[in-house]
Design an enzyme around this catalytic site. Structure first.
Site, PDB file in Angstrom:
ATOM      1  N   CYS A  43       0.819  -1.214   0.000  1.00  0.00           N
ATOM      2  CA  CYS A  43       0.000   0.000   0.000  1.00  0.00           C
ATOM      3  C   CYS A  43       0.852   1.262   0.000  1.00  0.00           C
ATOM      4  O   CYS A  43       0.377   2.345  -0.335  1.00  0.00           O
ATOM      5  CB  CYS A  43      -0.914   0.033   1.223  1.00  0.00           C
ATOM      6  SG  CYS A  43      -1.904  -1.450   1.377  1.00  0.00           S
ATOM      7  N   ARG A 441     -28.952  11.956  10.868  1.00  0.00           N
ATOM      8  CA  ARG A 441     -30.134  12.693  11.326  1.00  0.00           C
ATOM      9  C   ARG A 441     -31.142  12.844  10.199  1.00  0.00           C
ATOM     10  O   ARG A 441     -32.332  12.565  10.365  1.00  0.00           O
ATOM     11  CB  ARG A 441     -29.685  14.069  11.823  1.00  0.00           C
ATOM     12  CG  ARG A 441     -30.521  14.640  12.911  1.00  0.00           C
ATOM     13  CD  ARG A 441     -29.934  15.937  13.398  1.00  0.00           C
ATOM     14  NE  ARG A 441     -29.650  16.844  12.291  1.00  0.00           N
ATOM     15  CZ  ARG A 441     -29.089  18.042  12.437  1.00  0.00           C
ATOM     16  NH1 ARG A 441     -28.731  18.470  13.626  1.00  0.00           N
ATOM     17  NH2 ARG A 441     -28.883  18.814  11.406  1.00  0.00           N
TER      18      ARG A 441
END
Lengths: 449, 449
Positions: A43, A441
């Site tokens: 990586c 929310r």
């Protein structure tokens, strides 16, 4: 006890180290590793190529010599050529000679191999794969020849990271991909933000184009990438076309492979049907906790956990790998890109009835100089509101917020639950409602209750 | 329906806005607000004083005028002086005159007031509290008088943030506190890292000292802070001594108060014993999900959630506030400091049998230039390993990792669970094992199973 490990990277060396640590002289561990390196960070390769990391040694977490000091018999330059699960023997070629290694337990960590679509010209001088340290070394040698224009084939994780590397090296950098948006592991509405962000930061993107050929100039080196829409001049080409499980040995030995081509194991990482053969990392399929299905998700995080699980279980323990939720992150310069769980597209493919929302907010309180834009997409089951996925694209500090969503969906929380979580807040680091919570929310108000 | 709100900040204005949004003309909302501002970020004040935020307007999320456009009757300059819960009337003084406001529902969001220990000299010119916008304005006027040496009383959140502000303003800045280590909301072993980090970043710390007096020079302005160990010269002094619930009105009205002095409510934010009185934010006590006990934790995050819950419930909904786990974060320059759950000390006070660990790692892969030191402390029940707390001190990117631990302990995960979580990894953003997981991994090995 004799343990043979094929592959000296994350899963193999983690398992080997774990075994030696717990069993000491009661176990002999032999690691067959084709390359000269062990335990390196694939990586990190784009950052080495970018010039941010000084050399290959920096990417090596533990060298063969260091592993040998810990009592592990690391055979570099040894390529395993055959597994005989009946006789419990692995054959390998090293220094020209063929040799047999008998085992009580076998660990397979053969990793992944880059995809190689049938595009003419991928072997031309100046075209580089960037998966191994040797390949990266070759790419860096290619950069020393003073290219001006780079083309990156593929707009996934590696492609995006190589585009950053190209720009860091001062190259005029173009990314080509057949997909409409970069980062196909995100939904297109979020991939669109990645595209805009990359363009704003200096990358050229040629999306929706099919690469036909890579062609050479008179000097025999790469000259251009040819797509269905024309020619893109290129002095250097990086391949970021993804990987597939490297399973020739396993397949030849008759070990079970899944639809995605990875070795199939149980949750102890034991190869299905074999009491003494274990596998992990980029050569296996993993279980998705959200769907219960196997999928192929080659990531260093899973490989390290697999190694720990395998080492622990061979030593007599009983540790399970609990599966994955598909969390991943990358960045393009200061643009951070992350996902976890299912995308809307994946959910639709599974016939799930989902609701989703995208909110646009800031990484810090809006009045702070640190505030950068962040978009959070969140996906939940319409019935009950259980969170099934999240995607984030935003400035510095945006990406790791995906972990909040990752733990939430790992734990089975609903959007309403996430909106009520007690998360950290300080103006330079977060708005008073964390963007992940803002999404939750709004999402909770769209859920059938 | 008539709703009267006392206090025009987070809880009050959120409740008011939520009410108007859902009930529209069916509700009349009157807000009594002593100051001229509404909905401002007290948490942003240190950054205004530091010069990072341009002015008080930036800290105001929504002005009285903007709230009035939304149909809320905001009465600034109105100080509530009495609540009569029998008659359902609030008395307030505004523009000199006394006025009565009848209500069907009352929302109390009176907030907090700075602690004022009996130290002589806290009223001297050059000594500033920094809780309201007006106080901050005064402090900034004080900075214009060209002080050289700042002393901050208190080494908690506000103290640490004001120390950063002092140094940002070019002042020679000293923090004084009676505690042995700054950030007493962390265990001392982590507070020690905060102390070292602050000193390395240019702050002077006088820990374990008792402030006796603040004394003036011949010009009548502050000259020094006198402690039990001597005199600390000071041209300007900032108070960061914490806050307490502002509950004079509630107390006089006979509303129930807890041991920490905050108003007691049920989980709907309804004041205990009163069907039509609601309270939230810095004037109430909150329930700790981990212990089931009330505690006082004045934070903007809770206030906003309380406002949403109250607005929703008055409008006929049934929303619960599920309690807190004590998550908080701040920073000192690039040093990020965070906590969630119980500290070891708090756990010991509750007679819990805990195990803990501190791991030292890096915020990014060790080979990346972005890698900064990070220490993670994690605390779990010895029996079973349920995670009960975490603390983080580290460089950029360290702080918000506390949310991973916060969601984990909210969800009841064990240390072994956390070690197996599927978290995000990319070399510039995280090591392959996130530091929170590293801590969990070590901790899980110390748990009785």
């Amino acid at each position: 006890m004799q343990v043979v490990v094929i592959g000296g990277d994350a899963v193999g060396m983690t398992a080997a180290s774990q075994l030696k640590r717990t069993m000491r002289d009661a176990v002999q561990v032999t690691v067959l590793q084709e390359q000269e390196w062990t335990s390196y960070s694939a990586c990190g390769i784009p950052y080495w190529i970018a010039g941010e990391v000084s050399g290959p040694e920096a990417l090596v977490a533990r060298s063969p010599a260091a592993h040998r000091v810990n009592g592990i018999d690391v055979r570099t330059g040894h390529r395993a050529t055959r597994i005989d699960p009946e006789a419990r023997v692995v054959t390998a070629v090293g220094s020209g000679a063929e040799q047999e290694f008998a085992y009580d337990h076998l660990v397979i960590g053969t990793g992944a191999t880059p995809r190689r679509p049938p595009i003419p010209g991928l072997d031309l001088p100046g075209v580089y794969r960037v998966q191994t340290l040797d390949e990266a070394k070759a790419a860096i040698a290619g950069l020393a020849q003073d290219p001006r224009r780079a083309v990156v084939l593929g707009a996934g994780y590696i492609g995006v990271e190589m585009a950053e590397a190209g720009i860091s090296r001062g190259l005029d950098t173009t990314v080509v991909d057949v997909a409409a948006e970069p980062m196909a592991s995100l939904d297109p509405d979020m991939g669109c933000l990645v595209r805009e962000g990359m363009i704003a930061r200096g990358a050229h993107l040629r999306m929706g184009q099919v690469v036909r050929e890579v062609v050479a100039g008179p000097d025999g080196r790469v000259r251009a990438v040819v797509t269905d829409e024309g020619e893109i001049p290129a002095d250097i080409v990086f391949l970021g076309l993804g990987v597939k499980p490297r399973t020739e040995l396993a397949r030849a030995a008759g070990l079970p492979l899944g639809e995605a081509g990875g070795i199939r194991t149980d949750d102890r990482q034991r190869v299905l049907g074999y009491a003494d053969v274990w596998a992990g990392g980029d050569c296996v399929e993993v279980t998705d906790r959200l769907t219960g299905r196997f999928r192929y998700l080659p990531l260093g995080t899973h490989a390290n956990k697999h190694g720990r699980v395998i080492g622990s279980n061979i030593a007599g323990g009983d540790m399970a790998f609990p599966g994955v939720v598909g969390t991943a992150v990358t960045r393009f310069q200061d643009l951070e890109i992350a996902r976890t769980g299912l995308t809307e597209a994946e959910g639709a493919g599974l016939d799930l009835d989902l609701v989703s929302v995208v909110v646009h907010s800031t990484t810090a309180a809006g009045y702070m100089p640190e505030a950068a834009p962040i978009a959070v997409k969140m996906i939940a089951e319409r019935d009950g509101g259980r969170v099934l996925g999240a995607q984030i694209v935003g400035g510095r500090g945006a990406g790791l917020r995906i972990d909040t969503a990752a733990v939430a969906l790992w734990s089975g929380l609903t959007a309403a639950d996430v909106a009520q979580l007690d998360l950290a807040y300080a103006p330079p680091l977060s708005p008073v409602w964390d963007p992940v919570q803002q999404a939750a929310r709004v999402l909770s108000s769209r859920v059938a209750s």
